[in-house]
Every structure is written in structure tokens, then in C-alpha cells.
Design an enzyme around this catalytic site. Structure first.
Site, PDB file in Angstrom:
ATOM      1  N   GLU A 260       0.828  -1.213   0.000  1.00  0.00           N
ATOM      2  CA  GLU A 260       0.000   0.000   0.000  1.00  0.00           C
ATOM      3  C   GLU A 260       0.857   1.256   0.000  1.00  0.00           C
ATOM      4  O   GLU A 260       0.435   2.294  -0.537  1.00  0.00           O
ATOM      5  CB  GLU A 260      -0.960  -0.015   1.193  1.00  0.00           C
ATOM      6  N   GLU A 289      -0.606  -0.451  -9.921  1.00  0.00           N
ATOM      7  CA  GLU A 289      -0.223  -1.741  -9.338  1.00  0.00           C
ATOM      8  C   GLU A 289       1.244  -2.051  -9.591  1.00  0.00           C
ATOM      9  O   GLU A 289       1.874  -2.760  -8.800  1.00  0.00           O
ATOM     10  CB  GLU A 289      -1.121  -2.845  -9.898  1.00  0.00           C
TER      11      GLU A 289
END
Length: 494
Positions: A260, A289
């Protein structure tokens, strides 16, 4: 004021309101009392109604028709605003508000169902979510998005320009090598033992904060909280991260945090001149991502970095049964068939995504009905992973994505892995001594490279263009597959 200035001033307010909506979502998953779920659904629907009204305001169309940009950033901003405007005009305001309301409620029901392993509790609201997303996809397809295909029209929300056909072809090229590597690894002798023990919540969270700092997270513009499903939220000068703690599995917390942090650092590194413009966020979920996966895997699970992390684990938890840094490296990268995508090793992870990609395409096409999804999931999982799903929380209920209507999102995870493979190849060429930095627990030279090559541009360039500019070559799956073969071939003596 010129049409361009009027449009950008209007867009600035729209972007600010979208940030507020995002903060409501963050609060819902971290701090909101359970009893507020229905009320929050109404709040989310209300603000989505305001946002949809602004995004479809006829003045936006008029401004777009006459606005003139004076530089490349302005031209790209007009392109993105136009794309968003025409997509939003294609979706009726009633439908946009209903999706916001139902998915907000569905998220809470999903969390309850997951905790209770009760698929039946989730299915009625999930039926509504699927019906609404089919309706949205159809509206977008009829407006020409996704080449007229319902699934591609939804996919275009997360990875502009991508299609199920091109992604499916890429998956088809990747799958044989992934399956072959998986079979070789699982058939090898001398598998590393998992880390066992009890690792106190306080120690895990303290170490998670230290890891976030090591990867360059700016605590002055972020915070760490707990969530059922880890996520990051926000952009500009407020990008927050979450993690979860399982006391028997410290890697769940530590590597979720690093993952994250990759997302949040992307948002925090974007050129501040792009704040409250369409360029002020990550360009696509695939590129987003790529940042979280390269932080987590190529950097965070490297031999060099885990050598440092092994020492910090011992300092934090004492003797936890793993004597050497090399044993720890092998444990961190242990390959096994498991249920949970977010805990999957690098060999298995993309196989999880490929399964979800196939299932959600079938659901959106109406080939697979919601009532049959659990059985289809369980059958496919047993076929792909050689393990029978033991309970719904480890199966069809494990991911939050479908409950909130994120159809078309899953394939961007593997696309992100592919991009990360390309970026790591280029990063190592530019920073040949990076392992020495990682061995000191300092990932910032690598993350600074990523900030300069990828993150600072935000939405200025198209997704594949961002990667090609950073790497000097067109993105392909080959660097990722070569990296996996080399890493796990070494680990398992293949």
C-alpha cells in the site's frame, strides 16, 4: 476567462469533491461505526449524485468544444476531461447514484458475510450489484466505449485502451510458463519451513511503520490504519494506507503495508502542479499496481532487503525460530498453493488473477449467474491450485472488489506485475548497486528512481507510454517471467 480556464476552475472543484467522497470511503472501511452503514449509503449516493451532475454538466461539453490548450499538459487534461465527460453522459444520473448507494451497503454486507462464512447472506445484494454493473457496462458499450463490448467498457475505467482480448492473449502466453514453474517448484526437494509463532500486534504495527519509512512514505501527508482488506486512499497531500494484523502471520501485515505504500507514494510523488486536475492521480490501475508490486516483491522480497528485515524481526520479536538471513529469505518467498490472493507467492499470484478474470467476464456476459458463482469458483480453484476451498472466506468471499462493483479491475493486478517486471529490469540497469542500499534497509534510491521515472507524471502520459518512457522499451511479459524463473530457480535449485 477563457473556455480553458473556466473548464479547469470547474474541474478543480469537481476533483476536490471527489476527494471528499474518497475520504468517506476510507472512513467506512477504517473507523465508521457498524450501525452507520445504511446512512453512509445514502451519503455516498448523495455526493455521487452531485459529482455525476457536475461531470455531465452541459457547460463541460461547451467548454470542451471551444477550449484551447497552450501546452502538452493542458492538451492531455482536455483529453482526459473529454473522456470522462462522454463516459459519464452515457451513464444516467439515476444509475450512478444507485450504484453508489447499493455498493456502499453491499460492502458492509460482504464484510459480515465473510466474517460468518455465509455466502447466502451476501447473494441478494450482490445480485443487485451485478445487475447495476451490467446496466452500466451496457450503457457505456452503446455509447461506443470498449468497442461496444460490455466487459471492455468496464475494463476501460481502470486500464484505458486495454481489452479483454489483448489481456486474455497475454495471459495465454504467460500461463504455460507460470504453470511449468509452479510444477517444478512444488516438485523440488527442500522446501523452506514457514515462520511460526505469535507476533504481537503492537510489534507488527511498529515494524510496519518502520518499513513504510524505509520505502519513503511521507508521514506528514499520510497515516496507517487497520482494515479488513488493506487499501490506500487519497492523493495530493493526503494519501493514507491501511493494513491488517494476523498474529500468527507477520508477513500479512508487513508486506501489505509495503504494497500500500507503493500506491500511496505514487500519489504523493505526482507533480504538485497537477493537483485537482485530471493529471493529479495515477494514470491507470495497471501502472498503479506496478508501483505497489515492485515495492512489495522485487524490492521488499529481495535477498538484500530481507537480510536487513531479518535483523529487525529479531530486534522486535526476539528469537522467532529463523536463525539466518538466508533461511528468512527462503521463508519470505516460500511457494505453496494457498487460498488467499493477497497472501499468494509470486509464482501463484497471477494464476489467482487469471481465474478471477475468467469468472467475472462470464458473470458480466450473463453466462455465469451469481447463484452459481461459488460453485464455479470452487471448481476452478481445485483445478488450478490442486486444493479444495475449505470455506467461503477463503474462496469467493475473500476479495472486496466485486461487492463494490469493481468489474474489470482484477486483470490490472497482473498487468501491474508485468509493468513491474519491465521497470525492475530498467532500474537495475540504471542503479547497479541497488542491493547494497536494500541491504541497509534503505529502499529510497529505488523508490526515488520510480518517482522520477513514473510517479511524478501522474496522468500526463498514457499507461503503456509511461512504462515505455521509463524503461526504454515497450512493455511485455518477458521480463517478469524471466525474473520469476531466475529467482525461484535459484531458491529451489531448479
Amino acid at each position: 476567462m477563457t473556455a480553458f480556464a473556466d473548464l479547469m476552475a470547474f474541474q478543480r472543484e469537481t476533483e476536490a469533491l471527489a476527494q471528499i467522497a474518497g475520504r468517506l470511503g476510507w472512513d467506512q472501511e477504517t473507523m465508521m461505526p457498524e450501525g452507520a452503514a445504511e446512512q453512509r449509503g445514502e451519503e455516498m449516493a448523495a455526493i455521487e449524485g452531485v459529482l455525476h451532475s457536475r461531470r455531465t454538466d452541459p457547460r463541460v461539453g461547451d467548454w470542451l468544444a471551444s477550449a484551447k490548450a497552450t501546452d502538452a499538459a493542458g492538451a492531455r487534461a482536455l483529453d482526459l476531461i473529454g473522456r470522462s465527460y462522454h463516459r459519464n453522459v452515457a451513464v444516467p444520473g439515476r444509475l450512478a447514484a444507485e450504484i453508489a448507494r447499493v455498493t456502499s451497503v453491499a460492502q458492509g454486507i460482504w464484510a459480515e458475510a465473510r466474517a460468518k462464512d455465509d455466502v447466502a447472506h451476501f447473494l441478494p445484494v450482490f445480485e443487485k450489484v451485478v445487475a447495476l454493473m451490467r446496466e452500466k457496462g451496457q450503457a457505456l458499450a452503446e455509447a461506443g466505449f470498449g468497442g461496444g463490448d460490455v466487459y471492455d467498457a468496464l475494463l476501460d475505467d481502470y486500464e484505458p485502451g486495454a481489452t479483454a482480448a489483448t489481456i486474455g492473449a497475454m495471459f495465454g502466453r504467460m500461463r504455460p510458463r507460470l504453470v511449468a514453474l509452479r510444477e517444478k517448484v512444488l516438485g523440488a526437494a527442500g522446501h523452506p519451513a514457514p515462520v511460526k509463532g505469535t507476533f504481537a500486534k503492537e510489534g507488527q504495527l511498529a515494524l510496519a511503520r518502520e518499513l513504510a519509512t524505509a520505502f519513503g512514505y511521507d508521514w506528514n501527508r499520510g497515516r496507517l490504519d487497520l482494515a479488513v482488506h488493506p487499501f490506500s486512499s487519497g492523493s495530493g497531500n493526503d494519501a493514507r494506507i491501511t493494513t491488517r494484523v494476523v498474529e500468527a502471520d507477520p508477513f500479512n501485515c508487513l508486506y501489505s503495508t509495503i504494497h500500500e505504500v507503493g500506491h500511496a507514494c505514487y500519489e504523493l510523488a505526482i507533480d504538485p502542479d497537477h493537483l485537482f486536475t485530471p493529471l493529479g492521480a495515477g494514470v491507470s490501475m495497471g501502472v498503479h499496481e506496478s508501483q505497489s508490486r515492485i515495492y512489495e516483491n522485487q524490492l521488499g522480497r529481495s535477498r538484500a532487503f530481507t537480510g536487513w528485515l531479518h535483523g529487525r524481526m529479531r530486534d522486535t520479536f526476539g528469537d522467532f525460530g529463523v536463525a539466518t538471513a538466508e533461511e528468512f529469505y527462503r521463508s519470505v518467498n516460500r511457494v505453496q498453493s494457498g487460498y488467499i490472493r493477497t497472501e499468494a507467492d509470486e509464482v501463484h499470484y497471477n494464476l489467482h488473477i487469471m481465474m478471477r478474470f475468467d469468472l467475472e467476464r462470464q458473470v458480466m456476459a450473463g453466462v455465469l449467474e451469481v447463484a452459481d458463482l461459488e460453485a464455479a469458483w470452487n471448481a476452478r480453484f481445485a483445478e488450478d491450485f490442486g486444493v479444495k476451498v475449505d470455506r467461503p472466506a477463503n474462496g469467493v468471499l475473500q476479495d472486496v472488489h466485486w461487492s463494490v462493483g469493481l468489474f474489470g479491475y482484477f486483470p490490472t493486478y497482473t498487468l501491474g506485475n508485468v509493468y513491474a517486471g519491465c521497470l525492475m529490469k530498467a532500474l537495475r540497469a540504471d542503479l547497479p548497486d541497488i542491493d547494497a542500499d536494500l541491504a541497509r534497509g534503505d529502499a529510497r534510491p529505488a523508490t526515488d528512481w520510480l518517482a522520477a521515472k513514473v510517479q511524478r507524471f501522474g496522468g500526463l502520459y498514457r499507461p503503456a507510454e509511461v512504462i515505455e518512457r521509463a524503461c526504454g522499451f515497450a512493455p511485455s511479459e518477458a521480463p517478469l517471467l524471466d525474473y520469476l524463473d531466475a529467482k525461484f530457480g535459484d531458491l529451489y535449485g531448479l
